[in-house]
Every structure is written in structure tokens, then in C-alpha cells.
Design a protein around this motif. Structure first.
Motif, PDB file in Angstrom:
ATOM      1  N   GLU A 110      -0.379  66.070 -19.371  1.00  0.00           N
ATOM      2  CA  GLU A 110      -0.288  65.614 -20.763  1.00  0.00           C
ATOM      3  C   GLU A 110       0.848  64.615 -20.951  1.00  0.00           C
ATOM      4  O   GLU A 110       0.732  63.675 -21.743  1.00  0.00           O
ATOM      5  N   VAL A 111       1.943  64.777 -20.189  1.00  0.00           N
ATOM      6  CA  VAL A 111       3.058  63.838 -20.323  1.00  0.00           C
ATOM      7  C   VAL A 111       2.674  62.472 -19.766  1.00  0.00           C
ATOM      8  O   VAL A 111       2.974  61.426 -20.357  1.00  0.00           O
ATOM      9  N   LEU A 112       1.986  62.465 -18.622  1.00  0.00           N
ATOM     10  CA  LEU A 112       1.532  61.190 -18.053  1.00  0.00           C
ATOM     11  C   LEU A 112       0.551  60.493 -18.990  1.00  0.00           C
ATOM     12  O   LEU A 112       0.633  59.278 -19.212  1.00  0.00           O
ATOM     13  N   GLU A 113      -0.376  61.247 -19.563  1.00  0.00           N
ATOM     14  CA  GLU A 113      -1.328  60.651 -20.495  1.00  0.00           C
ATOM     15  C   GLU A 113      -0.606  60.096 -21.713  1.00  0.00           C
ATOM     16  O   GLU A 113      -0.981  59.029 -22.246  1.00  0.00           O
ATOM     17  N   TYR A 114       0.431  60.791 -22.156  1.00  0.00           N
ATOM     18  CA  TYR A 114       1.182  60.311 -23.316  1.00  0.00           C
ATOM     19  C   TYR A 114       1.821  58.954 -23.031  1.00  0.00           C
ATOM     20  O   TYR A 114       1.701  58.017 -23.819  1.00  0.00           O
ATOM     21  N   PHE A 115       2.511  58.843 -21.889  1.00  0.00           N
ATOM     22  CA  PHE A 115       3.200  57.589 -21.592  1.00  0.00           C
ATOM     23  C   PHE A 115       2.219  56.476 -21.247  1.00  0.00           C
ATOM     24  O   PHE A 115       2.469  55.310 -21.560  1.00  0.00           O
ATOM     25  N   TYR A 116       1.091  56.815 -20.596  1.00  0.00           N
ATOM     26  CA  TYR A 116       0.066  55.786 -20.395  1.00  0.00           C
ATOM     27  C   TYR A 116      -0.465  55.290 -21.738  1.00  0.00           C
ATOM     28  O   TYR A 116      -0.817  54.114 -21.887  1.00  0.00           O
ATOM     29  N   GLY A 117      -0.519  56.184 -22.729  1.00  0.00           N
ATOM     30  CA  GLY A 117      -0.990  55.789 -24.049  1.00  0.00           C
ATOM     31  C   GLY A 117      -0.043  54.847 -24.770  1.00  0.00           C
ATOM     32  O   GLY A 117      -0.447  54.191 -25.737  1.00  0.00           O
ATOM     33  N   LEU A 118       1.215  54.772 -24.324  1.00  0.00           N
ATOM     34  CA  LEU A 118       2.172  53.858 -24.939  1.00  0.00           C
ATOM     35  C   LEU A 118       2.062  52.433 -24.407  1.00  0.00           C
ATOM     36  O   LEU A 118       2.620  51.507 -24.998  1.00  0.00           O
TER      37      LEU A 118
END
Length: 232
Positions: free
Chosen positions: A131-139
């Protein structure tokens, strides 16, 4: 033959040329050109976008690791505080009831509980990576130019009547404004040091206070209950 424009979807009338690869007539409807275009797209993507994808991956990975370590540090700090209170309670109880030091097995049990808890905290932290990787990819922000921009309407390619050569152009990521300002500040600082060196020794600057660490979007806040993970 009528074909549709990829963006406007308007029919465009062209002559029926033979296949540019196998030279069969258009009526054969071979797939040579379509497959060749797919290969060309993949080759162009690899040439122009590989470095961008690598930069994005490195940026996301680094920020995700920093967040997970910060999250783990917050969990272990809370657990170590509880462990310290537990040890203090064991010592006070032994002193009150027996007027002696606590039995070593009690302290060993408390330490073993702390170790198990830290292992659980690390496991819980690492399991948050998806979830953290997906969050930063979303930025990540990749912008496509508009169809009316000059570079899109009139590409600088000789075949379309433009001038110049775009073959050496590379896709780049935009740096955050803060990082660009920091880089410019560092360059100005280097130039200033070089000028000072040419002038000779100068008096040292007055001492300054210890700078405060800048707050981050995911830094621990007061109280564990108010901690906000990515995306919440």
C-alpha cells in the motif's frame, strides 16, 4: 480507402498502397505493418522512457523505505516505553513486597516479550509495503502535451516541414520546486565559496542555533492514535 484519425476519429481518404514490408497488395490485409509498428513503439519506449521509469522506481522505493522505517520506529518507541514501565513496575513490586531485587526470570520474561513485540512490529511494518508503494506511485505526475501545442501540431521533423532534429531529445521528469531551488542555492553557495577563497581568509560566521528538523507528511504525531498512514 478510408481510415479513421486516431484522435478526431474522422475518416481520412488515402490511396491503397502495397504493404511497406512484404509488398503485398492492400487487399491481402496482411499484419506486417501493424506488427512492425508495435515493435517500433516498444523500441522507442525502451529508448526514451527506460531512464524515466528507473528514476521513478528509485524515487518511490526510497520514499517507501523511509516511511516504513519511520513507521517501525514509531511502533518500537511505543513498545519500548511500555517495556520500561513494566520493568519499573517489577522493580517497585519486588522492593515493596520483598525488599529485594526482582527475580532474574521476571526480567528475562519481560525482555523476551519486548523482543517478540519488536519482531511483530517489524513484520507489520514490512507487510505495509504494497500500500505504501502504491501510494507513492500515485504521487508521480506525468503530463501529456495538448493536441494544440506547437510541438504536437508541427513536430520539428523534416518530413513534416519543420526545422531542426528532435532525435536527441530525451524524456525527463520535472523536479519538485523545492529541489530545484535547493540545487540553485547550492550552486550559488559554491560560487560564493570560490569568490571568498580568491579574496583570502575571512572571519568565521557567528554561531547559529540548531536547525529544527523539517516536518514530513508522515512523521509521528503526538499520540499513537493520531498517526495517519498513507492515503488516510
Amino acid at each position: 480507402m478510408l481510415i479513421k484519425h486516431s484522435r478526431s476519429q474522422k475518416p481520412v481518404k488515402i490511396m491503397d498502397p502495397d504493404c511497406a514490408i512484404c509488398s503485398q497488395p492492400a487487399l491481402a490485409q496482411c499484419e506486417c505493418e501493424a506488427k512492425g509498428l508495435d515493435i517500433a513503439v516498444r523500441q522507442a519506449e525502451q529508448k526514451m522512457m527506460t531512464s524515466v521509469f528507473n528514476d521513478i522506481r528509485t524515487w518511490v522505493r526510497g520514499h517507501a523505505q523511509d516511511y516504513i522505517l519511520q513507521y517501525f520506529s514509531m511502533l518500537t518507541t511505543r513498545r519500548k516505553d511500555y517495556h520500561a514501565q513494566q520493568i519499573r513496575s517489577i522493580n517497585e513490586r519486588a522492593l515493596y513486597y520483598y525488599n529485594a531485587r526482582p527475580h532474574p526470570t521476571e526480567l528475562q520474561a519481560a525482555d523476551a516479550e519486548l523482543k517478540r513485540g519488536i519482531d511483530e512490529d517489524w513484520k507489520a511494518s514490512v507487510q505495509r509495503y504494497p500500500e505504501v508503494l502504491e501510494y507513492f506511485y500515485g504521487l508521480v505526475d506525468l503530463n501529456l502535451p495538448g493536441d494544440e501545442e506547437p510541438g504536437v501540431r508541427d513536430p520539428p521533423l523534416s518530413a513534416l516541414g519543420g526545422v531542426g532534429n528532435a532525435g536527441g531529445r530525451k524524456v525527463r521528469m520535472r523536479e519538485p520546486i523545492v529541489e530545484r531551488e535547493r540545487d540553485r542555492g547550492e550552486r550559488r553557495s559554491i560560487s560564493r565559496r570560490e569568490r571568498d577563497r580568491d579574496r583570502g581568509p575571512v572571519a568565521p560566521p557567528p554561531p547559529m542555533g540548531v536547525p529544527r528538523r523539517p516536518a514530513t507528511a508522515f512523521g509521528p504525531v503526538s499520540g499513537y492514535g493520531g498517526y495517519a498512514p498513507p492515503g488516510y
